[in-house]
Design a protein around this motif. Structure first.
Motif, PDB file in Angstrom:
ATOM      1  N   GLY A   1      51.288  25.513  36.125  1.00 23.56           N
ATOM      2  CA  GLY A   1      51.703  26.581  37.022  1.00 23.56           C
ATOM      3  C   GLY A   1      50.865  27.848  36.958  1.00 23.56           C
ATOM      4  N   LEU A   2      49.682  27.777  36.375  1.00 17.74           N
ATOM      5  CA  LEU A   2      48.810  28.953  36.315  1.00 17.74           C
ATOM      6  C   LEU A   2      47.771  28.900  37.422  1.00 17.74           C
ATOM      7  N   PHE A   3      47.360  30.067  37.888  1.00 20.05           N
ATOM      8  CA  PHE A   3      46.185  30.117  38.739  1.00 20.05           C
ATOM      9  C   PHE A   3      45.322  31.295  38.313  1.00 20.05           C
ATOM     10  N   ILE A   4      44.042  31.155  38.582  1.00 22.89           N
ATOM     11  CA  ILE A   4      43.046  32.148  38.185  1.00 22.89           C
ATOM     12  C   ILE A   4      42.503  32.780  39.460  1.00 22.89           C
ATOM     13  N   LYS A   5      42.371  34.099  39.454  1.00 20.73           N
ATOM     14  CA  LYS A   5      41.762  34.799  40.586  1.00 20.73           C
ATOM     15  C   LYS A   5      40.520  35.514  40.067  1.00 20.73           C
ATOM     16  N   VAL A   6      39.381  35.225  40.700  1.00 22.49           N
ATOM     17  CA  VAL A   6      38.116  35.870  40.346  1.00 22.49           C
ATOM     18  C   VAL A   6      37.699  36.738  41.521  1.00 22.49           C
ATOM     19  N   ILE A   7      37.393  38.000  41.237  1.00 22.32           N
ATOM     20  CA  ILE A   7      37.016  38.967  42.269  1.00 22.32           C
ATOM     21  C   ILE A   7      35.551  39.336  42.061  1.00 22.32           C
TER      22      ILE A   7
ATOM     23  N   LEU B   1      53.484  42.094  41.978  1.00 22.95           N
ATOM     24  CA  LEU B   1      52.380  42.394  41.072  1.00 22.95           C
ATOM     25  C   LEU B   1      51.121  42.497  41.909  1.00 22.95           C
ATOM     26  N   GLU B   2      50.359  43.557  41.733  1.00 23.78           N
ATOM     27  CA  GLU B   2      49.095  43.725  42.453  1.00 23.78           C
ATOM     28  C   GLU B   2      48.038  42.894  41.728  1.00 23.78           C
ATOM     29  N   LEU B   3      47.599  41.811  42.342  1.00 20.61           N
ATOM     30  CA  LEU B   3      46.682  40.895  41.683  1.00 20.61           C
ATOM     31  C   LEU B   3      45.344  41.534  41.352  1.00 20.61           C
ATOM     32  N   ASP B   4      44.782  42.306  42.271  1.00 24.92           N
ATOM     33  CA  ASP B   4      43.454  42.869  42.040  1.00 24.92           C
ATOM     34  C   ASP B   4      43.446  43.875  40.887  1.00 24.92           C
ATOM     35  N   THR B   5      44.476  44.695  40.761  1.00 26.26           N
ATOM     36  CA  THR B   5      44.487  45.696  39.693  1.00 26.26           C
ATOM     37  C   THR B   5      44.940  45.107  38.360  1.00 26.26           C
TER      38      THR B   5
ATOM     39  N   MET C   1      32.195  41.524  38.262  1.00 27.92           N
ATOM     40  CA  MET C   1      33.136  40.406  38.340  1.00 27.92           C
ATOM     41  C   MET C   1      34.378  40.734  37.516  1.00 27.92           C
ATOM     42  N   THR C   2      35.556  40.545  38.111  1.00 31.28           N
ATOM     43  CA  THR C   2      36.813  40.693  37.382  1.00 31.28           C
ATOM     44  C   THR C   2      37.628  39.421  37.567  1.00 31.28           C
ATOM     45  N   VAL C   3      38.566  39.213  36.641  1.00 31.42           N
ATOM     46  CA  VAL C   3      39.336  37.977  36.641  1.00 31.42           C
ATOM     47  C   VAL C   3      40.756  38.246  36.149  1.00 31.42           C
ATOM     48  N   GLY C   4      41.690  37.507  36.679  1.00 35.54           N
ATOM     49  CA  GLY C   4      43.073  37.590  36.220  1.00 35.54           C
ATOM     50  C   GLY C   4      43.692  36.200  36.220  1.00 35.54           C
TER      51      GLY C   4
END
Length: 110
Positions: free
Chosen positions: A35-41, A14-18, A102-105
């Motif tokens: 088991g979750l993690f958050i990625k902020v770009i 899975l492409e995290l950024d997209t 700012m984006t987040v997943g």
């Protein structure tokens, strides 16, 4: 506050950024789960702070007594990203000092 969907990372990848979405001006949240993690770009030219919100001011931690909780600030430098988990006992929500570029997943390992 936007409730975000969890993106499962499988063997196919899975492409995290997209897989990220625009940060919400009121903050974002996720249904609590382990088991979750958050990625902020941060695509902005300025650093921004993401703040994991404390659920209450204090909690009773037997046998230690009352423990103070604090919001958890996470600085995301300009043009970089940060990934984090939310500690057990904290609300599964976070806010932003600004949402410009700012984006987040939210992700889990399937």
């Amino acid at each position: 506050m936007a409730l975000l969907a969890v993106n499962a990372i499988t063997q196919a990848g899975l492409e995290l950024d997209t897989s990220a979405v625009a940060a919400d001006v009121a903050g974002d949240s996720v249904t609590a789960s382990s088991g979750l993690f958050i990625k902020v770009i941060n695509g902005d030219a300025s650093p921004h702070t993401v703040t994991v919100v404390k659920p209450v001011a204090t909690v009773l931690c037997s046998p230690y007594g009352t423990v103070s909780l604090s919001d958890i600030p996470i600085v995301v430098p300009a043009g970089e990203s940060r990934s984090f988990t939310i500690p057990a006992g904290y609300a599964s929500e976070w806010t932003y000092d600004a949402i410009t570029s700012m984006t987040v997943g939210v992700f889990s390992i399937a």
